[in-house]
Enzyme design. Structure first.
Site, short mmCIF file in Angstrom:
data_model
loop_
_atom_site.label_atom_id
_atom_site.label_comp_id
_atom_site.label_asym_id
_atom_site.label_seq_id
_atom_site.Cartn_x
_atom_site.Cartn_y
_atom_site.Cartn_z
CB SER A 61 -0.96 -0.08 1.20
OG SER A 61 -1.91 0.92 1.14
CG ASP A 68 -7.38 -2.00 -3.61
OD1 ASP A 68 -7.97 -1.15 -2.91
OD2 ASP A 68 -6.17 -2.22 -3.54
CG HIS A 105 -6.00 -1.66 0.05
ND1 HIS A 105 -5.50 -1.17 -1.15
CD2 HIS A 105 -5.19 -1.16 1.02
CE1 HIS A 105 -4.45 -0.39 -0.90
NE2 HIS A 105 -4.24 -0.38 0.41
C1 MLT Z 1 -1.47 5.89 -0.12
O1 MLT Z 1 -1.85 6.85 0.53
O2 MLT Z 1 -0.29 5.63 -0.33
C2 MLT Z 1 -2.55 5.02 -0.66
O3 MLT Z 1 -3.77 5.71 -0.60
C3 MLT Z 1 -2.64 3.74 0.07
C4 MLT Z 1 -2.80 3.92 1.54
O4 MLT Z 1 -1.81 4.06 2.23
O5 MLT Z 1 -3.93 3.89 2.05
#
Ligand code: MLT
Length: 206
Positions: free
Chosen positions: A108, A158, A189
């Site tokens: 992520s 996701d 996700h």
């Molecule tokens: C981010 O902010 O890098 C993406 O939205 C994924 C997350 O960290 O939730």
């Protein structure tokens, strides 16, 4: 075990137990820390050295690797600065611990900063496993990723990352010469057992 604070990021370092195994740079998701991905790293490549920094940006007390304006909307100036700062840390850690360039294993937000490193300082990494990644910079400069192995694993349902966005990331890394494998799992996700299996298989083939 307390985290190490003598380099430019608070981090954990676990030495390799198998010399031929590539070191892994573990990059956690929003709200994670330097402990989060140690078990995942161990599972994916049991003999590897593990280098696991804590993101320096706080969002409501939750560590991240760069600032965002909203979910999926990034402060790109901060992305650039933080990706280079993290690349500098990797160089410091390579020197301190005697490591070759690591393979990033990011989830992520951690996958997104790894993708930004590939766009801005590709020589920092020997490859990358990007779990639930999206395009970190809309107009990144061309970077030389010739022959660099990259595994991207996306979730078909996701809610945070549109399929088109992950496709665009895969295409742009491939256009710069990376050997991209993009796999899409029938998940959201969160990580699944299938992510681990794919990553284990991919890393063994390097
Ligand atoms: C981010 O902010 O890098 C993406 O939205 C994924 C997350 O960290 O939730």
């Amino acid at each position: 075990m307390t985290p190490t604070t003598d380099l430019s990021f608070i981090h954990r370092f676990v030495p390799a137990t198998e010399e031929s195994a590539p070191p892994l740079l573990l990059l956690h998701g929003t709200g994670g820390n330097e402990d989060d991905l140690l078990p995942l790293g161990r599972m994916i490549s049991p003999g590897s050295a593990l280098l696991s920094p804590r993101g320096k940006v706080l969002e409501g007390g939750m560590p991240r690797f760069f600032r965002r304006l909203a979910e999926g909307v990034f402060d790109e100036e901060d992305v650039r600065r933080r990706a280079l700062e993290l690349a500098d840390f990797v160089a410091e850690a390579q020197e301190a611990y005697g490591l070759p360039a690591p393979i990033a294993l990011g989830f992520s937000n951690g996958a997104n900063i790894a993708a930004a490193m590939l766009q801005l300082r590709p020589q920092s990494l020997a490859g990358a496993i990007l779990l639930r990644a999206m395009v970190p910079l809309q107009d990144a400069p061309a970077s030389n990723l010739e022959g660099l192995p990259v595994l991207i694993v996306s979730g078909a349902v996701d809610p945070i990352i549109p399929a088109e966005n992950a496709e665009r990331l895969a295409a742009s890394l491939a256009a710069n010469g990376a050997l991209v494998q993009h796999r899409i799992l029938p998940v959201g996700h969160g990580l699944s057992q299938a992510d681990i299996t794919l990553a284990q298989t991919w890393i063994k083939q390097l």
